[in-house]
Structures are given as structure tokens and as C-alpha cells.
Motif scaffolding. Structure first.
Motif, PDB file in Angstrom:
ATOM      1  N   GLU B 130      38.311  20.200  33.970  1.00 36.28           N
ATOM      2  CA  GLU B 130      37.591  20.745  35.135  1.00 36.28           C
ATOM      3  C   GLU B 130      38.597  21.542  35.950  1.00 36.28           C
ATOM      4  O   GLU B 130      39.713  21.060  36.203  1.00 36.28           O
ATOM      5  CB  GLU B 130      37.034  19.596  35.999  1.00 36.28           C
ATOM      6  CG  GLU B 130      35.696  19.044  35.477  1.00 36.28           C
ATOM      7  CD  GLU B 130      34.640  20.140  35.338  1.00 36.28           C
ATOM      8  OE1 GLU B 130      34.076  20.262  34.234  1.00 36.28           O
ATOM      9  OE2 GLU B 130      34.432  20.891  36.294  1.00 36.28           O
ATOM     10  N   THR B 131      38.281  22.788  36.272  1.00 33.93           N
ATOM     11  CA  THR B 131      39.251  23.637  36.995  1.00 33.93           C
ATOM     12  C   THR B 131      38.612  24.192  38.257  1.00 33.93           C
ATOM     13  O   THR B 131      37.461  24.613  38.220  1.00 33.93           O
ATOM     14  CB  THR B 131      39.679  24.817  36.071  1.00 33.93           C
ATOM     15  OG1 THR B 131      40.128  24.257  34.838  1.00 33.93           O
ATOM     16  CG2 THR B 131      40.771  25.652  36.702  1.00 33.93           C
ATOM     17  N   ASP B 132      39.376  24.182  39.346  1.00 33.57           N
ATOM     18  CA  ASP B 132      38.918  24.836  40.575  1.00 33.57           C
ATOM     19  C   ASP B 132      39.495  26.260  40.521  1.00 33.57           C
ATOM     20  O   ASP B 132      40.675  26.465  40.788  1.00 33.57           O
ATOM     21  CB  ASP B 132      39.464  24.051  41.781  1.00 33.57           C
ATOM     22  CG  ASP B 132      38.968  24.677  43.079  1.00 33.57           C
ATOM     23  OD1 ASP B 132      39.538  24.400  44.149  1.00 33.57           O
ATOM     24  OD2 ASP B 132      38.007  25.484  42.982  1.00 33.57           O
ATOM     25  N   TYR B 133      38.677  27.224  40.111  1.00 34.48           N
ATOM     26  CA  TYR B 133      39.221  28.552  39.799  1.00 34.48           C
ATOM     27  C   TYR B 133      39.632  29.328  41.044  1.00 34.48           C
ATOM     28  O   TYR B 133      38.990  29.237  42.090  1.00 34.48           O
ATOM     29  CB  TYR B 133      38.177  29.343  38.982  1.00 34.48           C
ATOM     30  CG  TYR B 133      38.079  28.805  37.566  1.00 34.48           C
ATOM     31  CD1 TYR B 133      37.099  27.885  37.204  1.00 34.48           C
ATOM     32  CD2 TYR B 133      39.014  29.177  36.601  1.00 34.48           C
ATOM     33  CE1 TYR B 133      37.039  27.361  35.915  1.00 34.48           C
ATOM     34  CE2 TYR B 133      38.963  28.661  35.323  1.00 34.48           C
ATOM     35  CZ  TYR B 133      37.974  27.752  34.982  1.00 34.48           C
ATOM     36  OH  TYR B 133      37.931  27.234  33.713  1.00 34.48           O
ATOM     37  N   ALA B 134      40.713  30.101  40.884  1.00 31.58           N
ATOM     38  CA  ALA B 134      41.224  30.895  42.016  1.00 31.58           C
ATOM     39  C   ALA B 134      40.231  32.003  42.370  1.00 31.58           C
ATOM     40  O   ALA B 134      40.084  32.376  43.529  1.00 31.58           O
ATOM     41  CB  ALA B 134      42.570  31.496  41.651  1.00 31.58           C
ATOM     42  N   CYS B 135      39.559  32.553  41.338  1.00 28.21           N
ATOM     43  CA  CYS B 135      38.599  33.648  41.593  1.00 28.21           C
ATOM     44  C   CYS B 135      37.357  33.430  40.742  1.00 28.21           C
ATOM     45  O   CYS B 135      37.468  33.097  39.568  1.00 28.21           O
ATOM     46  CB  CYS B 135      39.183  34.991  41.159  1.00 28.21           C
ATOM     47  SG  CYS B 135      40.413  35.620  42.273  1.00 28.21           S
ATOM     48  N   THR B 136      36.185  33.626  41.349  1.00 22.79           N
ATOM     49  CA  THR B 136      34.973  33.715  40.530  1.00 22.79           C
ATOM     50  C   THR B 136      34.265  35.006  40.927  1.00 22.79           C
ATOM     51  O   THR B 136      34.204  35.358  42.113  1.00 22.79           O
ATOM     52  CB  THR B 136      34.003  32.528  40.774  1.00 22.79           C
ATOM     53  OG1 THR B 136      33.672  32.499  42.144  1.00 22.79           O
ATOM     54  CG2 THR B 136      34.606  31.213  40.328  1.00 22.79           C
ATOM     55  N   GLU B 198      34.330  35.356  44.957  1.00 23.72           N
ATOM     56  CA  GLU B 198      34.896  34.261  45.750  1.00 23.72           C
ATOM     57  C   GLU B 198      36.353  34.128  45.347  1.00 23.72           C
ATOM     58  O   GLU B 198      36.651  33.928  44.175  1.00 23.72           O
ATOM     59  CB  GLU B 198      34.142  32.962  45.496  1.00 23.72           C
ATOM     60  CG  GLU B 198      32.867  32.886  46.351  1.00 23.72           C
ATOM     61  CD  GLU B 198      31.870  31.886  45.831  1.00 23.72           C
ATOM     62  OE1 GLU B 198      30.680  32.208  45.816  1.00 23.72           O
ATOM     63  OE2 GLU B 198      32.338  30.806  45.419  1.00 23.72           O
ATOM     64  N   GLN B 200      40.105  32.417  46.111  1.00 20.85           N
ATOM     65  CA  GLN B 200      41.039  31.519  46.803  1.00 20.85           C
ATOM     66  C   GLN B 200      42.388  32.239  46.907  1.00 20.85           C
ATOM     67  O   GLN B 200      43.050  32.209  47.902  1.00 20.85           O
ATOM     68  CB  GLN B 200      41.262  30.218  46.017  1.00 20.85           C
ATOM     69  CG  GLN B 200      40.029  29.650  45.351  1.00 20.85           C
ATOM     70  CD  GLN B 200      39.160  28.860  46.313  1.00 20.85           C
ATOM     71  OE1 GLN B 200      39.628  28.493  47.397  1.00 20.85           O
ATOM     72  NE2 GLN B 200      37.921  28.638  45.948  1.00 20.85           N
ATOM     73  N   SER B 228      35.289  33.484  35.689  1.00 23.13           N
ATOM     74  CA  SER B 228      36.136  32.586  36.488  1.00 23.13           C
ATOM     75  C   SER B 228      37.572  32.718  36.005  1.00 23.13           C
ATOM     76  O   SER B 228      37.824  32.687  34.789  1.00 23.13           O
ATOM     77  CB  SER B 228      35.672  31.128  36.321  1.00 23.13           C
ATOM     78  OG  SER B 228      34.308  31.017  36.681  1.00 23.13           O
ATOM     79  N   SER B 230      41.914  31.839  36.852  1.00 21.86           N
ATOM     80  CA  SER B 230      43.051  31.268  37.568  1.00 21.86           C
ATOM     81  C   SER B 230      44.302  31.725  36.832  1.00 21.86           C
ATOM     82  O   SER B 230      44.224  32.032  35.622  1.00 21.86           O
ATOM     83  CB  SER B 230      42.990  29.732  37.569  1.00 21.86           C
ATOM     84  OG  SER B 230      42.142  29.285  38.599  1.00 21.86           O
TER      85      SER B 230
END
Lengths: 14, 257
Positions: B130-136, B198, B200, B228, B230
Motif C-alpha cells: 500500500e503506497t501513499d503516492y506523492a502525486c495522483t 493531487e 504531496q 499515481s 512516487s
């Protein structure tokens, strides 16, 4: 020149 | 026994088109939650992950978990025999060595069934963290397909750079360089036409065009596509499939040696 990576460097065998 | 009946059979035809360029064969893993498929292309550079939820089917029965190894070329030939309006049913007995596809015309005046041999595939399953992506980035799928097609003429690699201003796609090669910049949509009147970013943190990654072009075979499944990214992790290209599921493509980046 950029080198293509293999997915297995990022995802582990489950 | 396994039986899944899909009223909108055209979705399965489109899923087939989305898989068969990258994969020669794959295991369709069926459980009472639905159908899942995960497979890497032969070069292990990209991975396809398909999920079709049980509740998206008109009828769904899975008495025992079942993994059906299928040759996608053969399956594609069979699904080409279905009309876009047909209702498609996939069924198999438990521990069967064949699977049957049934195509019913809307007014039931024509019913076809095709039986296909199953394969024993020793599928290696990859754990995808599971990854919290820097850009979507969400954009019209036809736009993304156009960008991949146009830029792959200039080089075998594409750089995707995402900043708060927008996203830039670039490719360079013998004939020259191409850059396509997409700004974030100001007003989002028609959801599926919008470019929504979006971020980050800014990300810039390089990918092989030929895989990106293979991914865009899924364009007919959804009006929009989500990328997505990162730093230094595989790109995710996701197409939703109506209200039944999604197909996700993962692509390992090219990194300066």
C-alpha cells in the motif's frame, strides 16, 4: 541513459 | 461449482482487449468476493491487476475458491464470438479442467456456449505494498492514450513530471523532442473531462513508452484514467470498470544508471 528496472526490485514475491 | 453472469457482457470483451497485449496467459482467481487476476508481462517490467467484484454480476456463485489458468489468446478468440449486447456467463465445475463461456442474446433467441481447456499455471504472486503516492493525476483516458501515442514517436522513453502547476509528458529521440503540458482543470464541470492533480511533492519519472501504450488498450473501459507516482517506485495506471471493479497497471521506472 536511463536503465529499465525489474518490478521484482519493488514488489516482493508473496 | 463456479458461475458468474454479467449482463453487460461488453465489459468482459473490453477487459480482454486490456489484457491480451501484455499477457499471454494468466490465472483467474475466483472466490466468493469476486474474480481477481494478477500477472506480470514476460519481461517482468509491468504487472496487471484486475478485480471484478461479485456484487457487480447479475448472478455470482463460487462454492469453492477456484484458480483457472487461461491462455488469453484463446480466451480472446472466444470472447470475440460474443456480441456487445450479449449477456456473458462464465462457469466451471469445481476442480474442472475446462471453463465454459455462455453468450445469450438480449432477447434470448440465440445462445452460444464455448468450452475452453484450462492450463496449469504456476503463477508467482507479487505483494504490492500500500503506497501513499506523492502525486495522483486524473485525466481523460482518451487524452492519455493520445499523449502516449504521439510522444512514443519521438523516443522509447517518456518522462512524466508532476508539479503543482500541472503535469508534463516529454519524450526525446533522433527526430527531436516533444513536450505536452496539461494544466489542472480550473472548473470541473464535466468530471470525466477534468484534469485533477493531487500533489504531496513534485515527482519526475521515466518510463518505457511501449508499456504505456499497451496500458491504453484499456481506454474503452473508462472515460478517465488515474496515474499515481512516487519517487523511484512503479507507476500505477488505473482504469475503473463501471461499478464492478478496476484494472490497474504497474510499470517499473527507468532509473539513471
Amino acid at each position: 541513459t536511463p536503465v529499465q528496472n525489474d518490478l521484482k526490485e519493488f514488489f516482493t514475491l508473496a | 461449482m463456479f458461475e458468474a453472469r454479467l449482463l453487460q457482457g461488453s465489459l468482459l470483451k473490453k477487459v480482454m482487449e486490456a489484457l491480451k497485449e501484455l499477457l499471454n496467459e494468466a490465472a483467474w482467481d475466483c472466490s466468493d468476493a469476486g474474480i481477481q487476476l494478477q500477472a506480470m508481462d514476460n519481461s517482468h517490467v509491468s504487472l496487471v491487476s484486475l478485480n471484478l467484484r461479485a456484487e457487480g454480476f447479475d448472478k455470482y456463485r463460487c462454492d469453492r475458491n477456484l484458480s483457472m489458468g487461461m491462455n488469453l489468446g484463446s480466451m480472446s478468440k472466444i470472447l470475440k464470438c460474443a456480441s456487445n449486447e450479449d449477456i456473458i456467463t462464465i462457469k466451471a465445475q469445481d476442480n474442472a479442467d475446462t471453463v465454459t463461456f455462455v453468450f445469450e442474446s438480449p432477447d434470448q433467441d440465440k445462445v452460444s456456449d464455448y468450452e475452453m481447456k484450462l492450463m496449469n499455471l504456476d503463477q508467482e504472486h507479487l505483494g504490492i505494498p500500500e503506497t501513499d503516492y506523492a502525486c495522483t493525476i486524473r485525466l481523460p483516458s482518451s487524452e492519455f492514450a493520445r499523449i502516449c501515442r504521439d510522444l512514443s514517436q519521438f523516443g522509447e522513453s517518456m518522462v512524466i513530471s508532476c508539479t503543482k502547476e500541472g503535469v508534463r509528458f516529454s519524450a526525446t529521440g533522433d527526430i527531436g523532442t516533444g513536450n505536452i503540458k496539461l494544466a489542472q482543470s480550473a472548473k470541473v464541470d464535466k468530471e470525466e473531462e477534468a484534469v485533477v492533480i493531487e500533489m504531496q511533492e513534485p515527482v519526475s519519472l521515466t518510463f518505457a513508452c511501449r508499456y504505456l501504450n499497451s496500458f491504453t488498450k484499456a481506454t474503452s473501459l473508462s472515460k478517465s484514467v488515474q496515474l499515481s507516482m512516487s519517487p523511484e517506485v512503479p507507476l500505477v495506471v488505473e482504469y475503473k470498470i463501471e461499478d464492478i471493479g478496476h484494472v490497474r497497471y504497474y510499470l517499473a521506472p527507468k532509473i539513471e544508471d
